[in-house]
Design a protein around this motif. Structure first.
Motif, PDB file in Angstrom:
ATOM      1  N   SER A 175      -9.136   4.107  -2.393  1.00 22.05           N
ATOM      2  CA  SER A 175      -9.543   2.911  -1.605  1.00 22.05           C
ATOM      3  C   SER A 175     -10.988   2.469  -1.693  1.00 22.05           C
ATOM      4  O   SER A 175     -11.241   1.339  -1.608  1.00 22.05           O
ATOM      5  N   ASN A 182      -6.370   1.675   9.662  1.00 21.58           N
ATOM      6  CA  ASN A 182      -5.210   2.087  10.206  1.00 21.58           C
ATOM      7  C   ASN A 182      -4.041   2.473   9.332  1.00 21.58           C
ATOM      8  O   ASN A 182      -3.198   3.605   9.469  1.00 21.58           O
ATOM      9  N   GLN A 183      -3.812   1.789   8.019  1.00 18.62           N
ATOM     10  CA  GLN A 183      -2.800   2.126   7.051  1.00 18.62           C
ATOM     11  C   GLN A 183      -3.137   3.690   6.507  1.00 18.62           C
ATOM     12  O   GLN A 183      -2.180   4.212   6.265  1.00 18.62           O
ATOM     13  N   SER A 187     -12.221  -0.877  -3.250  1.00 15.94           N
ATOM     14  CA  SER A 187     -13.004  -2.040  -2.527  1.00 15.94           C
ATOM     15  C   SER A 187     -14.161  -2.571  -3.536  1.00 15.94           C
ATOM     16  O   SER A 187     -14.423  -3.727  -3.068  1.00 15.94           O
ATOM     17  N   THR A 234      -6.367  -0.729   4.845  1.00 15.57           N
ATOM     18  CA  THR A 234      -6.906  -0.666   6.097  1.00 15.57           C
ATOM     19  C   THR A 234      -7.136   0.765   6.448  1.00 15.57           C
ATOM     20  O   THR A 234      -6.234   1.440   6.214  1.00 15.57           O
ATOM     21  N   TYR A 268       0.964  -1.258  -0.054  1.00 15.23           N
ATOM     22  CA  TYR A 268       0.072  -0.119   0.014  1.00 15.23           C
ATOM     23  C   TYR A 268       0.831   1.185  -0.130  1.00 15.23           C
ATOM     24  O   TYR A 268       0.299   2.258  -0.607  1.00 15.23           O
ATOM     25  N   ALA A 327      -6.015  -5.246   0.249  1.00 20.22           N
ATOM     26  CA  ALA A 327      -6.919  -4.221   0.969  1.00 20.22           C
ATOM     27  C   ALA A 327      -5.794  -3.023   1.598  1.00 20.22           C
ATOM     28  O   ALA A 327      -5.176  -3.446   2.158  1.00 20.22           O
TER      29      ALA A 327
END
Length: 230
Positions: free
Chosen positions: A127, A143-144, A131, A141, A50, A139
């Motif tokens: 993002s 938090n990322q 999805s 996330t 990512y 994917a």
């Protein structure tokens, strides 16, 4: 200074800048999605994490709005010298230094906010699109995403300083083409991205170029009393 900033905002209708930023975000998102999709299929650019995605998004956004900043410099500073409308402003009971400082502060503020906001928007759009229509085989996330948003800030600050470099080239002959053209050269250096050598993530270079931009702005403000507006 705040009063001068308000006057600049009233004098120049910056609605075009907001509209341009929105359109740019949409275009950047579309281009990034297409480039990453093709790169995944062809294997030309390795996109395996990512972070690779966010580096490409960051490079695209910063390059775009460094050029946008040069357009602001051309409209708020260079054109006023070229058309000699700056002479009217110099008759105000305000020092020339404060007048120019207010213009450059406005440009820097708009550039910083736009880069941060656009990074968030483009990354968020990517993002969401990923999805529903998988472009990368992993994917991203929450938090990322939040972590990368935090990482954006120092690079956005550096890019804001870098965006002031075209001021030097524009002020030499009060040339709008030189101002905007030099921003493309700056982008080619500061936002260069490839798997082997990626200047866009090399923070010492980014900070060094930012320091150059700040020095140029400082010298421009300090020497404004000696600049011939004719």
């Amino acid at each position: 200074m705040l009063h001068l900033l308000k006057l600049e905002l009233k004098k120049f209708n910056l609605g075009w800048y907001l509209k341009g930023a929105i359109i740019a975000n949409i275009v950047i998102t579309a281009i990034v999605c297409c480039v990453i999709y093709i790169a995944q299929r062809e294997g030309d650019i390795p996109i395996s994490t990512y972070q690779d995605v966010y580096v490409m998004i960051g490079a695209s956004v910063r390059a775009t709005f460094i050029v946008f900043a040069s357009v602001l410099i051309a409209k708020l500073v260079i054109e006023e010298y070229k058309n000699r409308t700056i002479l009217i402003m110099f008759t105000y009971p305000v020092s020339r230094k404060k007048l120019i400082a207010s213009k450059l502060t406005l440009i820097a503020f708009l550039t910083l906010i736009t880069i941060i906001f656009s990074n968030i928007v483009v990354a968020g759009l990517f993002s969401i699109i990923n999805s529903y229509f998988p472009i990368v085989p992993f994917a991203i996330t929450v938090n990322q995403f939040v972590g990368e948003v935090i990482n954006i800030v120092p690079f956005a600050i550096a890019s804001t300083g870098i965006s002031l470099i075209p001021l030097y080239f524009g002020m030499r002959n009060h040339s709008v083409p030189a101002t905007i053209g030099s921003s493309l050269l700056v982008v080619a250096i500061a936002c260069a991205y490839n798997p082997e050598i990626s200047f866009v993530t090399f923070i010492p270079l980014q900070l060094g170029l930012a320091a150059v931009g700040v020095i140029i702005a400082y010298i421009g403000i300090r020497n404004i009393e000696n600049v011939d507006a004719m």
